[in-house]
Every structure is written in C-alpha cells, then in structure tokens.
Scaffold this active site. Sequence first.
Site, short mmCIF file in Angstrom:
data_model
loop_
_atom_site.label_atom_id
_atom_site.label_comp_id
_atom_site.label_asym_id
_atom_site.label_seq_id
_atom_site.Cartn_x
_atom_site.Cartn_y
_atom_site.Cartn_z
N ASP A 163 0.83 -1.21 0.00
CA ASP A 163 0.00 0.00 0.00
C ASP A 163 0.87 1.26 0.00
O ASP A 163 1.91 1.31 0.65
CB ASP A 163 -0.90 -0.01 1.24
CG ASP A 163 -2.01 1.01 1.16
OD1 ASP A 163 -2.28 1.54 0.07
OD2 ASP A 163 -2.64 1.29 2.21
N GLY A 173 0.52 5.06 -4.88
CA GLY A 173 -0.06 6.29 -5.44
C GLY A 173 0.25 7.51 -4.60
O GLY A 173 0.61 8.58 -5.13
N TRP A 189 2.80 7.92 -2.57
CA TRP A 189 4.23 8.22 -2.72
C TRP A 189 4.47 8.97 -4.03
O TRP A 189 5.21 9.98 -4.07
CB TRP A 189 5.04 6.93 -2.70
CG TRP A 189 6.53 7.15 -2.68
CD1 TRP A 189 7.36 7.19 -1.60
CD2 TRP A 189 7.38 7.36 -3.83
NE1 TRP A 189 8.65 7.40 -1.98
CE2 TRP A 189 8.70 7.51 -3.36
CE3 TRP A 189 7.16 7.43 -5.21
CZ2 TRP A 189 9.80 7.73 -4.20
CZ3 TRP A 189 8.24 7.65 -6.05
CH2 TRP A 189 9.53 7.80 -5.55
N ARG A 223 0.64 9.59 -9.58
CA ARG A 223 0.38 8.29 -8.95
C ARG A 223 1.08 7.17 -9.72
O ARG A 223 1.62 6.23 -9.12
CB ARG A 223 -1.13 8.03 -8.91
CG ARG A 223 -1.87 8.85 -7.85
CD ARG A 223 -3.36 8.51 -7.82
NE ARG A 223 -3.59 7.11 -7.53
CZ ARG A 223 -3.63 6.60 -6.30
NH1 ARG A 223 -3.45 7.39 -5.24
NH2 ARG A 223 -3.86 5.32 -6.11
N HIS A 262 3.61 3.81 -8.73
CA HIS A 262 3.48 2.38 -9.08
C HIS A 262 4.78 1.87 -9.72
O HIS A 262 5.22 0.76 -9.42
CB HIS A 262 2.30 2.17 -10.02
CG HIS A 262 0.97 2.49 -9.41
ND1 HIS A 262 0.53 1.89 -8.25
CD2 HIS A 262 -0.01 3.35 -9.79
CE1 HIS A 262 -0.67 2.36 -7.94
NE2 HIS A 262 -1.02 3.25 -8.86
N THR A 285 -10.22 -6.94 -6.18
CA THR A 285 -11.48 -6.85 -6.93
C THR A 285 -12.08 -5.45 -6.79
O THR A 285 -12.84 -5.00 -7.65
CB THR A 285 -12.49 -7.90 -6.43
OG1 THR A 285 -12.54 -7.87 -5.00
CG2 THR A 285 -12.10 -9.29 -6.87
N TRP A 287 -10.94 -2.04 -9.27
CA TRP A 287 -11.55 -1.65 -10.55
C TRP A 287 -12.26 -0.30 -10.44
O TRP A 287 -12.60 0.32 -11.45
CB TRP A 287 -12.55 -2.72 -11.01
CG TRP A 287 -11.91 -4.01 -11.39
CD1 TRP A 287 -11.91 -5.18 -10.68
CD2 TRP A 287 -11.18 -4.31 -12.59
NE1 TRP A 287 -11.22 -6.16 -11.34
CE2 TRP A 287 -10.76 -5.66 -12.52
CE3 TRP A 287 -10.83 -3.55 -13.72
CZ2 TRP A 287 -10.02 -6.27 -13.53
CZ3 TRP A 287 -10.09 -4.15 -14.73
CH2 TRP A 287 -9.70 -5.50 -14.63
N LEU A 324 11.49 -20.32 -4.67
CA LEU A 324 10.53 -19.37 -4.11
C LEU A 324 9.29 -19.39 -4.98
O LEU A 324 9.38 -19.37 -6.21
CB LEU A 324 11.12 -17.96 -4.09
CG LEU A 324 10.15 -16.81 -3.73
CD1 LEU A 324 9.71 -16.89 -2.28
CD2 LEU A 324 10.80 -15.45 -4.00
N LEU A 366 -7.34 -5.20 6.61
CA LEU A 366 -6.98 -6.34 5.75
C LEU A 366 -7.44 -6.17 4.30
O LEU A 366 -6.93 -6.84 3.41
CB LEU A 366 -7.56 -7.63 6.32
CG LEU A 366 -7.05 -8.03 7.71
CD1 LEU A 366 -7.67 -9.35 8.14
CD2 LEU A 366 -5.52 -8.14 7.72
#
Length: 224
Positions: free
Chosen positions: A12, A15, A17, A25, A29, A58, A61, A122, A179
């Site tokens: 999180d 954007g 930052w 934004r 990313h 979800t 969007w 990994l 969460l």
Amino acid sequence: MNPLNHVAIIMDGNGRWGLKYRNSRNEGHKEGLKTVEIIIKSSIKNKIKFLTLYAFSTENWKRPKKEINYLFKLLENFLSRKLDDIHKQNIRIKVLGYKKFSKKLNFLLNFAEKKTIKNSKLQINLALNYGSKSELINAFKKIKRNKIKINEKNLEKNLQTNNIPDPDILIRTGNTKRLSNFLLWQLAYSEIFFEKKLWPAFTEKDYIKIIKEYKNVKRNFGRI
C-alpha cells in the site's frame, strides 16, 4: 525461534508516494515495482518459500481507468522483461484471483505459470483481481456442487491457496491498519505488521527488521 515459510504483503502507498514525490500516482506504481524486486531477492536470501503480493484487488476496478491501464501495462512489461530471469532463479509464479484482463496480459500470466511450474526456490503468488470474499463464496459453491461435507479441510481444498501454507506474516505498508479483503481465511493466525512507510520507501532493512521481530514472537495458536 519461529520458522518462516510464507510472507504475505499488502503493498500500500504507491499512489500517495508518487503524488508526494513525483506529482504522479503512476510514477509511484513504477517505483513500487523496484521495491518488489528488492523484497523478492531478500526473500530468497532468507530462504522464504512463499511470497504472496496483493497487486490488484477486486475493489481496485473502481480506480480511474487510466491508472488501471497503466498498472496492467507495467505488469505486462515486467513479465516480458523479467520472466526468463525469474525462471533462471528457480522462482515459480502463481496467480491468485480471476484472469479477466486483456488477451496479452492473460497470455503472459498463463505462460509465466506454465513456464515456472516446476520451480521450487521461491513461489510468488500474485493476487490479481483477487478478493477473499469472492474466493470463499466460490469455494462453498464448489463444495455444494460436488456434494461433499462442509468442513475446514474441504473448504481449504477449494480455496485458490490450496497446497499453499497459510502466511506466517502479513505486512501492510502505507500506515493503514486493515486487511482490505485479503486472505481473510488464511490470515487467521498470521502475525500482522503494519508499517508506516509507503511501499516505494520500504527497504530490505525494514523487511529484515520485521522478520527478526517475527522470529522472536511467542505464537500460541490458542494455547497458553
């Protein structure tokens, strides 16, 4: 000292930052992807076997279409450039969520999963178009359709995380304490670390500090 097998991260703050330091934004990313690479390398160094990254929910969007398109283009470019290197490092890619993207991105994600399926150093679980509530509802639908008994074991078999151990740690950056519909079933006994730093500012040093703190936590799992 607690063994550490699986780290889940809500990345999180990209954007925020980007707006603060680059007036964009999207630039946040882009910078956040560099942090992803740092954390992948550190996870390998620390012999962590599973790393789950919440990349797109979800609910995401609802964001502006330009930002969504930029995010997916960023992922396309990353997979196109880095997949061979990821494969050489014996890293497996698995997608959690529902592949409802462009033909190109769907192809790249499917190809990445197939190409790396036998890798074992990994496993990176990319949570894309993922929502835990939808995952749970679909799991119950499968159980009903297959006419099998409802219990923990059968539910877990029908989750997208089947054969993946529950996270030992959840890290959420960005100074937000929730969460956000992420691995709600799987995080029941995870140790949760909320980090004030925005994701692009999160460093390997921060990561190692959390790992060390986790290893010294007394985990009771309901016992005294």
